[in-house]
Structure formats: structure tokens, C-alpha cells
Design a protein around this motif. Structure first.
Motif, PDB file in Angstrom:
ATOM      1  N   GLY A  97      64.542 -31.496-113.984  1.00 59.09           N
ATOM      2  CA  GLY A  97      65.863 -31.717-113.633  1.00 59.09           C
ATOM      3  C   GLY A  97      66.083 -30.784-112.390  1.00 59.09           C
ATOM      4  O   GLY A  97      67.186 -30.742-111.704  1.00 59.09           O
ATOM      5  N   LYS A  98      65.092 -29.997-111.862  1.00 55.08           N
ATOM      6  CA  LYS A  98      65.032 -28.902-110.809  1.00 55.08           C
ATOM      7  C   LYS A  98      64.636 -29.805-109.667  1.00 55.08           C
ATOM      8  O   LYS A  98      64.911 -29.429-108.114  1.00 55.08           O
ATOM      9  N   TRP A  99      64.279 -31.221-109.592  1.00 53.05           N
ATOM     10  CA  TRP A  99      64.038 -31.854-108.361  1.00 53.05           C
ATOM     11  C   TRP A  99      64.856 -32.516-107.723  1.00 53.05           C
ATOM     12  O   TRP A  99      66.224 -32.572-108.446  1.00 53.05           O
ATOM     13  N   LYS A 100      64.963 -32.946-106.647  1.00 53.59           N
ATOM     14  CA  LYS A 100      66.008 -33.685-105.841  1.00 53.59           C
ATOM     15  C   LYS A 100      65.444 -34.870-105.334  1.00 53.59           C
ATOM     16  O   LYS A 100      64.068 -35.153-105.335  1.00 53.59           O
ATOM     17  N   THR A 101      66.314 -36.020-105.014  1.00 52.99           N
ATOM     18  CA  THR A 101      65.848 -37.095-104.304  1.00 52.99           C
ATOM     19  C   THR A 101      66.722 -37.604-103.590  1.00 52.99           C
ATOM     20  O   THR A 101      67.659 -37.226-103.168  1.00 52.99           O
ATOM     21  N   SER A 102      65.882 -38.536-102.851  1.00 52.72           N
ATOM     22  CA  SER A 102      66.772 -39.207-101.620  1.00 52.72           C
ATOM     23  C   SER A 102      65.989 -40.633-101.376  1.00 52.72           C
ATOM     24  O   SER A 102      64.984 -40.721-101.793  1.00 52.72           O
ATOM     25  N   THR A 103      66.610 -41.390-100.369  1.00 51.82           N
ATOM     26  CA  THR A 103      65.779 -42.481 -99.984  1.00 51.82           C
ATOM     27  C   THR A 103      65.381 -42.140 -98.426  1.00 51.82           C
ATOM     28  O   THR A 103      65.773 -41.265 -97.989  1.00 51.82           O
ATOM     29  N   GLY A 104      64.236 -42.771 -97.944  1.00 55.47           N
ATOM     30  CA  GLY A 104      63.860 -42.565 -96.706  1.00 55.47           C
ATOM     31  C   GLY A 104      63.779 -43.931 -95.936  1.00 55.47           C
ATOM     32  O   GLY A 104      64.355 -44.801 -95.890  1.00 55.47           O
ATOM     33  N   PRO A 105      62.725 -43.764 -95.112  1.00 54.65           N
ATOM     34  CA  PRO A 105      62.387 -44.985 -94.187  1.00 54.65           C
ATOM     35  C   PRO A 105      61.984 -46.269 -94.802  1.00 54.65           C
ATOM     36  O   PRO A 105      61.807 -47.145 -93.958  1.00 54.65           O
ATOM     37  N   ILE A 106      61.431 -46.189 -96.013  1.00 55.17           N
ATOM     38  CA  ILE A 106      60.869 -47.308 -96.579  1.00 55.17           C
ATOM     39  C   ILE A 106      61.848 -47.981 -97.512  1.00 55.17           C
ATOM     40  O   ILE A 106      62.137 -47.501 -98.535  1.00 55.17           O
TER      41      ILE A 106
END
Length: 312
Positions: A253-262
Motif C-alpha cells: 500500500g505504500k506505492w502510488k499509481t497514475s496513468t501516463g502517455p500509453i
């Protein structure tokens, strides 16, 4: 030139492999000799645990009268997870010659027991489930190093396809990992030596995950989500220090996430990439991920994990 020599030693068909989970290893080698009609008549194999000087020999086959030079099985004690073993080979021929020991070779065990997997499957909380368009999620977290490192290994896999970056560098050079498999029954994980990529201080680790065969479009009639409908990453990094201690960095749960160019990436339909959405330096130490979201934890079995047997 030596009259008789052992060359190209292999363990499970590979040269110095890491991340092996086969317990009954098979050794193979080639013979280099001067003269005609040279045949091997005997061999001897020694295996040493974590010791390239063979001061801690755990198995010595003794001289075995045999012409076998492929698929010779290891016959020593049980092997340990994440441990390196060195081996060397010598042979005898039908002319009365005895070779010197071969050059030292090694293999390294992977994670052998399910309960050693303490990492959690992580997945994005908010990703569009549009059947025609799904952005590839990006994951990242930072960790600190304050000691002198002896070695560092990453064990990783995904539901989908993944690649990793560490301190701004691509981890490994394989593509389409973890590869095609029957995902509900067997899932390969890969092992990476990342000792040289870790530095003192702040270190970022990141991953990008795509749908691949797991969730993407396969065959006709828009057939999707054959093995599952959630992309996820599983990563476990063991960092061993010179003082004998160890840290374990895991997907949690310490990780973060996002979307990107793909914005879309399919095995058969190609990729949609929007360069305006790039995140420069996203796996570098000075990157600000303040606008990234927290990940969600996904339940998925780990007892189907096996070490990679072939190149993805």
C-alpha cells in the motif's frame, strides 16, 4: 593448450542463471581435447554454497565412471531459497588423461516457498474499464539506502505485461514479461540482479503494466478479459548488506499509481501513445509524485508462481 579440458558448463541449460526453482538441477558440459577418438570415461562435480573458492563444499560426486555429459543430476542436500551455489567439473578420457577443474560456474535459487512471498498484488484504484481504450497504469515508490550493499535482487511478475525502472534505468532487457502462460494455473516470475542500480540515499522503483494476453483482446468477436479483468503488479526486492542484514522492499500500500502517455496497448491491435502525457523523470529520485493516487490491494493466489524457465 590443455590436452583435455571441460568447457561451457551449464546448469539447467543456462550459463550462470539466477532465479532457478528446480530442485534437482541438471549439469551439462562440453569436452575440448587434442587428438582423435577422444571419449570421456569419467567425471567429478563439486558444489559449494556461496563460496567460489570451494571452502564450503556441500556435494562432491566423487569420480563417476560414465561418458554422460548432459543432464547429470545434482545429488547433494536440499537447496535454499535465494542462495548462490558454485560448481566445477573435471573429467577423464579413454587415453588416460585427467582434466583440470573447469572454470567456476554458478546458479542462484529463486523463491522456493509460497510463504516467502510477502509482497502484495497492487492494482490501480481508478483506471477506465472501457473495452476499447485502457491506459497502462504506472506504479512507483521510494526507499532509502544507508548501508553498503552486498547484493540486491528483484523478483517480479504481473497480471498483464510489465517492465520495471529503478533510479531512471530500465531493469533487465526482456520484453513481454512475464510471458504467455495459463495464468490461472501457472504464472512465471522473473529475477533481476539490480545491485549496480541501487545507490546510497533515496532510490525510486517504478513499473508500467499493460493488458497483454491476460486481459487484452484475443482472437475475434472482441474477446477480452479471458484470464481476469484487473491489472496488477507483484514485486519483491531483497537487499543484502555487507554487515549481514537485509531489507525487503515489496509491492504494498505504500506505492502510488497514475496513468501516463500509453493510452492503449494491445498485443494484436497496436498502441496509442500521447507524448503530451509523458512524465519525465518518473522513476528518478527528484520526481514529485504528489498528484499520484494510492494503489489498491488485490487478492490473487501466489501458489501458482514459478521461476522463469525460458526467455520471454
Amino acid at each position: 593448450m590443455d590436452v583435455l579440458k571441460v568447457v561451457n558448463p551449464r546448469c539447467e541449460y543456462k550459463e550462470n542463471p539466477i532465479g532457478i526453482d528446480v530442485m534437482m538441477h541438471r549439469f551439462s558440459w562440453q569436452i575440448q581435447a587434442i587428438g582423435r577418438n577422444i571419449l570421456q570415461t569419467g567425471y567429478r562435480i563439486q558444489v559449494s554454497e556461496e563460496d567460489g573458492l570451494f571452502r564450503n563444499i556441500i556435494w562432491d560426486s566423487g569420480k563417476v565412471e560414465s561418458d554422460q555429459s548432459i543432464h547429470v543430476e545434482y545429488g547433494g542436500p536440499d537447496l535454499k531459497s535465494r542462495t548462490r551455489y558454485y560448481y566445477r567439473i573435471k573429467i577423464w578420457d579413454n587415453k588416460g588423461n585427467q582434466s583440470d577443474w573447469s572454470e567456476n560456474a554458478f546458479w542462484e535459487m529463486g523463491i522456493l516457498n509460497q510463504d516467502e512471498w510477502i509482497a502484495e498484488w497492487i492494482t490501480p484504484k481508478l483506471i477506465t474499464e472501457d473495452t476499447e481504450l485502457q491506459a497502462c497504469p504506472m506504479f512507483r515508490r521510494d526507499f532509502e539506502i544507508r548501508k553498503s550493499i552486498k547484493k540486491a535482487r528483484i523478483y517480479a511478475t504481473s497480471l498483464g505485461l510489465y517492465y520495471l525502472e529503478l533510479n531512471g534505468h530500465r531493469v533487465g532487457d526482456w520484453l513481454l514479461t512475464p510471458g504467455w502462460t495459463s495464468y490461472n494455473n501457472r504464472l512465471q516470475y522473473q529475477t533481476y540482479d539490480v545491485t549496480s542500480l541501487i545507490k546510497e540515499g533515496k532510490n525510486p522503483i517504478g513499473a508500467v503494466v499493460g493488458v497483454g494476453w491476460y486481459k487484452g483482446n484475443l482472437a475475434w468477436e472482441n474477446n477480452r478479459n479471458i484470464f481476469g479483468d484487473k491489472l496488477a503488479l507483484l514485486m519483491q526486492m531483497h537487499i543484502s548488506y555487507e554487515d549481514g542484514s537485509e531489507d525487503v522492499i515489496i509491492s504494498d500500500g505504500k506505492w502510488k499509481t497514475s496513468t501516463g502517455p500509453i493510452l492503449m496497448s494491445e498485443i494484436y491491435h497496436g498502441e496509442k501513445y500521447d507524448a503530451r502525457l509523458e512524465k519525465p523523470g518518473w522513476s528518478s529520485a527528484d520526481y514529485d509524485d504528489g498528484d499520484w493516487s494510492q494503489v489498491a490491494i488485490l487478492y490473487h493466489p501466489k501458489d501458482i508462481l514459478v521461476a522463469q524457465e525460458n526467455e520471454p
